[in-house]
Write a protein that holds these residues in place. Structure first.
Motif, PDB file in Angstrom:
ATOM      1  N   SER A 105       0.817  -1.202   0.000  1.00 52.99           N
ATOM      2  CA  SER A 105       0.000   0.000   0.000  1.00 52.99           C
ATOM      3  C   SER A 105       0.858   1.263   0.000  1.00 52.99           C
ATOM      4  N   TRP A 106       1.884   1.275   0.846  1.00 53.47           N
ATOM      5  CA  TRP A 106       2.778   2.437   0.905  1.00 53.47           C
ATOM      6  C   TRP A 106       3.583   2.574  -0.386  1.00 53.47           C
ATOM      7  N   GLN A 107       3.976   1.465  -0.956  1.00 49.71           N
ATOM      8  CA  GLN A 107       4.738   1.532  -2.206  1.00 49.71           C
ATOM      9  C   GLN A 107       3.888   2.082  -3.351  1.00 49.71           C
ATOM     10  N   GLU A 108       2.593   1.682  -3.388  1.00 50.50           N
ATOM     11  CA  GLU A 108       1.701   2.201  -4.431  1.00 50.50           C
ATOM     12  C   GLU A 108       1.504   3.704  -4.281  1.00 50.50           C
ATOM     13  N   ARG A 109       1.319   4.152  -3.048  1.00 48.64           N
ATOM     14  CA  ARG A 109       1.160   5.594  -2.827  1.00 48.64           C
ATOM     15  C   ARG A 109       2.446   6.343  -3.177  1.00 48.64           C
ATOM     16  N   GLU A 110       3.585   5.730  -2.887  1.00 51.48           N
ATOM     17  CA  GLU A 110       4.869   6.350  -3.236  1.00 51.48           C
ATOM     18  C   GLU A 110       4.972   6.547  -4.748  1.00 51.48           C
ATOM     19  N   GLN A 111       4.584   5.547  -5.511  1.00 50.20           N
ATOM     20  CA  GLN A 111       4.645   5.655  -6.965  1.00 50.20           C
ATOM     21  C   GLN A 111       3.679   6.726  -7.477  1.00 50.20           C
ATOM     22  N   ALA A 112       2.487   6.838  -6.854  1.00 54.68           N
ATOM     23  CA  ALA A 112       1.516   7.849  -7.262  1.00 54.68           C
ATOM     24  C   ALA A 112       2.051   9.256  -7.009  1.00 54.68           C
ATOM     25  N   VAL A 113       2.688   9.448  -5.864  1.00 53.45           N
ATOM     26  CA  VAL A 113       3.260  10.764  -5.535  1.00 53.45           C
ATOM     27  C   VAL A 113       4.377  11.116  -6.514  1.00 53.45           C
ATOM     28  N   LEU A 114       5.260  10.155  -6.787  1.00 53.03           N
ATOM     29  CA  LEU A 114       6.356  10.410  -7.727  1.00 53.03           C
ATOM     30  C   LEU A 114       5.820  10.744  -9.118  1.00 53.03           C
ATOM     31  N   LEU A 115       4.736  10.064  -9.522  1.00 50.78           N
ATOM     32  CA  LEU A 115       4.145  10.329 -10.838  1.00 50.78           C
ATOM     33  C   LEU A 115       3.576  11.748 -10.908  1.00 50.78           C
ATOM     34  N   GLU A 116       2.884  12.171  -9.836  1.00 48.58           N
ATOM     35  CA  GLU A 116       2.322  13.524  -9.823  1.00 48.58           C
ATOM     36  C   GLU A 116       3.426  14.575  -9.855  1.00 48.58           C
ATOM     37  N   ILE A 117       4.509  14.330  -9.133  1.00 52.00           N
ATOM     38  CA  ILE A 117       5.640  15.274  -9.160  1.00 52.00           C
ATOM     39  C   ILE A 117       6.202  15.369 -10.570  1.00 52.00           C
ATOM     40  N   ASP A 118       6.330  14.231 -11.245  1.00 57.17           N
ATOM     41  CA  ASP A 118       6.839  14.243 -12.627  1.00 57.17           C
ATOM     42  C   ASP A 118       5.895  15.014 -13.558  1.00 57.17           C
ATOM     43  N   GLN A 119       4.567  14.840 -13.354  1.00 54.31           N
ATOM     44  CA  GLN A 119       3.602  15.545 -14.189  1.00 54.31           C
ATOM     45  C   GLN A 119       3.676  17.053 -13.981  1.00 54.31           C
ATOM     46  N   LEU A 120       3.843  17.472 -12.726  1.00 58.77           N
ATOM     47  CA  LEU A 120       3.964  18.900 -12.435  1.00 58.77           C
ATOM     48  C   LEU A 120       5.209  19.492 -13.081  1.00 58.77           C
ATOM     49  N   LYS A 121       6.273  18.728 -13.023  1.00 62.27           N
ATOM     50  CA  LYS A 121       7.502  19.207 -13.655  1.00 62.27           C
ATOM     51  C   LYS A 121       7.345  19.254 -15.180  1.00 62.27           C
ATOM     52  N   ALA A 122       6.582  18.288 -15.731  1.00 61.83           N
ATOM     53  CA  ALA A 122       6.344  18.282 -17.176  1.00 61.83           C
ATOM     54  C   ALA A 122       5.487  19.483 -17.587  1.00 61.83           C
ATOM     55  N   GLU A 123       4.490  19.838 -16.745  1.00 60.63           N
ATOM     56  CA  GLU A 123       3.661  21.009 -17.020  1.00 60.63           C
ATOM     57  C   GLU A 123       4.505  22.276 -17.063  1.00 60.63           C
ATOM     58  N   LYS A 124       5.436  22.372 -16.152  1.00 57.02           N
ATOM     59  CA  LYS A 124       6.334  23.538 -16.146  1.00 57.02           C
ATOM     60  C   LYS A 124       7.115  23.602 -17.453  1.00 57.02           C
ATOM     61  N   GLY A 125       7.559  22.479 -17.925  1.00 55.44           N
ATOM     62  CA  GLY A 125       8.309  22.440 -19.187  1.00 55.44           C
ATOM     63  C   GLY A 125       7.442  22.849 -20.365  1.00 55.44           C
ATOM     64  N   GLN A 126       6.169  22.409 -20.333  1.00 54.47           N
ATOM     65  CA  GLN A 126       5.247  22.760 -21.413  1.00 54.47           C
ATOM     66  C   GLN A 126       4.988  24.260 -21.450  1.00 54.47           C
TER      67      GLN A 126
END
Length: 426
Positions: A105-126
C-alpha cells in the motif's frame, strides 16, 4: 750467591707481587660491568591487538503487534540458508496483520506521488516551451511591423497592411503577457504542491522503513511459518510460547555470506594507540594456522576504557581460514621507530625501573683511567630523555658537550654494586 743478594731478590719478588698481584687480587673483588657502544639506529615496537569478528548487517525479526512463537526451527549459533523456515507463530495467540500488504500500500502511494511530481515538472516544461514560442512570434511580428513602417513611409505599402501587422503584434503581446501571468500563478501553485508532495513522500518512506524493519529478510505463509530470505548466522532468539511485545526482536540473523558484511572490533592499549592509524593494513590470526584475516583500520575511538582504545577494521580479502563470530582473535603489528639525534639502548641500561616516554632518566657509562701498570674503570652518570619505547629497547636523547657520545660505552647492567662513581671491571 752473596748474602745481600738474597734479601734483594726477595724484595724484588715482593715488589712484583705488590705491583701485579695485589691489583689483580683487588680486581677480582670488583663487579663486572656489561657494556655496549651507543649507536644511532631504529628500534621495533610490537602492538598486540585483541579483536572480535562481528557482522555489520543484522536482521532483527519483529512485528508491530504482540505475537507468540509456538516453535523455533533453528538453534542459536547455527547457520541458515535462504528460504529456510525460522519459526512458527501461534494462530491461537493471533496472527499479525499482513505487513506485506502494508508495504504494498505504501509503495503504491509512493509511486503515485512520484508520478504527480513528474507531471507537475512536465507542465512547467510545457509552459516554458509555450512562452518561448510566443516570445519568438512576438519578435517576428515586431520585426515585421518595423519593416512595414519603413516601407509605408516610402509609400510602398498600404496603411491597412501596416495596421494589420500592428494588430497581430499586439495580439501576440497580449498572449505573451497572459502566458507569463499563467506561468507565474502555475509556478506558485506547482511549487506549493511539490513541497506538499515532498513532505508526503518523506512520511511514506519513513513508514516504508518501519515496515521494512518489521519484515526485512523473511516472509510469512498462511500457517504462520516465517522463512528466511537471506542466508546468515543465528545470533539470538526469543522464547517459545511466551508473549513477545510489539517491535521486540523475535530472532536476530547476522548476514555473513559476504566477507564485506563483516568487521573486526579490536582493543589496543592506550599507550600504543599513537602507532595505529586509519588505513593501516594488518593481519590477525584465524582458527586456521597461516591463514590470517587481512584487515584495514577504518576507525579509531576517542574513548579510553580500562586503559584500552577500541578500533574498527574492515576485511580487505575473503578469509581463507576458519573463523567464528564472537571469538577473540589476536594480531600483532610491528612498527619501526626512529628519530634524529637519538641512540638506541636496552631497557636494562636505564637506572630507573619505571619510566615513560619523554621522561628524564639516568644511564651509566664507563670512564677509563689510564695508569702506568694497569687501567682503572669507573662508572659515570649521564642524563637522557626517552623519546620512544620499543619492545626491548628505548630511543634516548642526550645533550652534553663533555664527552664524545660516539665513543661512549654505556653500562647495561646497573645495580647495587654498579652505581655512580663505583669502580668496576669492563
Amino acid at each position: 750467591m752473596k748474602r745481600w743478594q738474597k734479601p734483594l731478590s726477595l724484595l724484588l719478588i715482593l715488589g712484583v707481587i705488590g705491583i701485579f698481584g695485589v691489583p689483580s687480587l683487588l680486581n677480582y673483588q670488583l663487579p663486572h660491568a656489561e657494556t655496549q657502544q651507543l649507536k644511532e639506529r631504529k628500534i621495533v615496537r610490537t602492538i598486540v591487538i585483541g579483536a572480535v569478528l562481528k557482522p555489520m548487517d543484522i536482521i532483527r525479526f519483529s512485528f508491530d503487534q504482540p505475537v507468540v512463537v509456538s516453535e523455533y526451527f533453528v538453534k542459536k549459533g547455527r547457520s541458515v540458508g535462504r528460504n529456510i523456515p525460522l519459526f512458527q507463530l501461534s494462530k491461537e495467540a493471533g496472527m499479525p496483520q499482513a505487513v506485506n500488504e502494508q508495504a504494498t500500500s505504501w509503495q503504491e502511494r509512493e509511486q503515485a506521488v512520484l508520478l504527480e511530481i513528474d507531471q507537475l515538472k512536465a507542465e512547467k516544461g510545457q509552459l516554458d516551451r509555450e512562452l518561448a514560442q510566443l516570445n519568438q512570434t512576438l519578435e517576428q511580428n515586431t520585426q515585421q511591423v518595423e519593416e512595414l513602417e519603413s516601407l509605408f513611409s516610402l509609400g510602398l505599402v498600404a496603411q491597412s497592411e501596416l495596421k494589420a501587422a500592428v494588430r497581430a503584434m499586439e495580439t501576440t503581446l497580449q498572449g505573451v503577457n497572459a502566458t507569463v501571468e499563467r506561468k507565474r500563478l502555475s509556478d506558485a501553485s506547482r511549487i506549493a504542491r511539490i513541497e506538499s508532495l515532498d513532505n508526503e513522500l518523506e512520511k511514506i518512506r519513513k513508514e516504508l522503513g518501519i515496515v521494512d524493519s518489521l519484515v526485512a529478510g523473511f516472509y510469512l505463509d498462511e500457517e504462520g511459518n516465517a522463512y528466511s530470505q537471506e542466508s546468515g548466522f543465528v545470533l539470538n532468539k526469543n522464547a517459545e510460547n511466551e508473549r513477545i511485545s510489539s517491535n521486540q526482536s523475535i530472532l536476530e540473523l547476522a548476514l555473513i555470506d559476504d566477507f564485506q558484511r563483516l568487521e573486526m572490533i579490536g582493543s589496543v592499549e592506550v599507550e600504543d594507540i599513537e602507532y595505529i592509524d586509519v588505513g593501516l593494513q594488518l593481519q590477525i590470526d584465524t582458527d586456521t594456522e597461516n591463514h590470517p584475516f587481512r584487515l584495514e583500520v577504518t576507525d579509531i575511538s576517542q574513548l579510553v576504557e580500562h586503559g584500552l582504545v577500541e578500533i574498527t577494521m574492515k576485511l580487505t580479502k575473503e578469509p581463507d581460514g576458519k573463523f567464528s563470530i564472537g571469538t577473540i582473535y589476536t594480531g600483532r603489528v610491528e612498527r619501526v621507530l626512529s628519530e634524529k639525534s637519538t641512540y638506541a639502548i636496552p631497557f636494562s641500561a636505564i637506572v630507573e625501573e619505571d619510566f615513560q616516554e619523554d621522561e628524564m632518566v639516568n644511564i651509566y657509562y664507563l670512564d677509563k683511567e689510564e695508569r702506568i701498570f694497569y687501567d682503572r674503570y669507573f662508572v659515570r652518570q649521564l642524563r637522557a630523555k626517552t623519546k620512544a619505547i620499543g619492545d626491548r629497547e628505548v630511543l634516548i636523547q642526550i645533550e652534553t658537550d663533555e664527552i664524545d657520545l660516539d665513543q661512549v660505552e654505556i653500562v647495561t647492567n646497573p645495580g647495587y654494586k654498579i652505581f655512580k662513581d663505583a669502580r668496576v671491571l669492563p
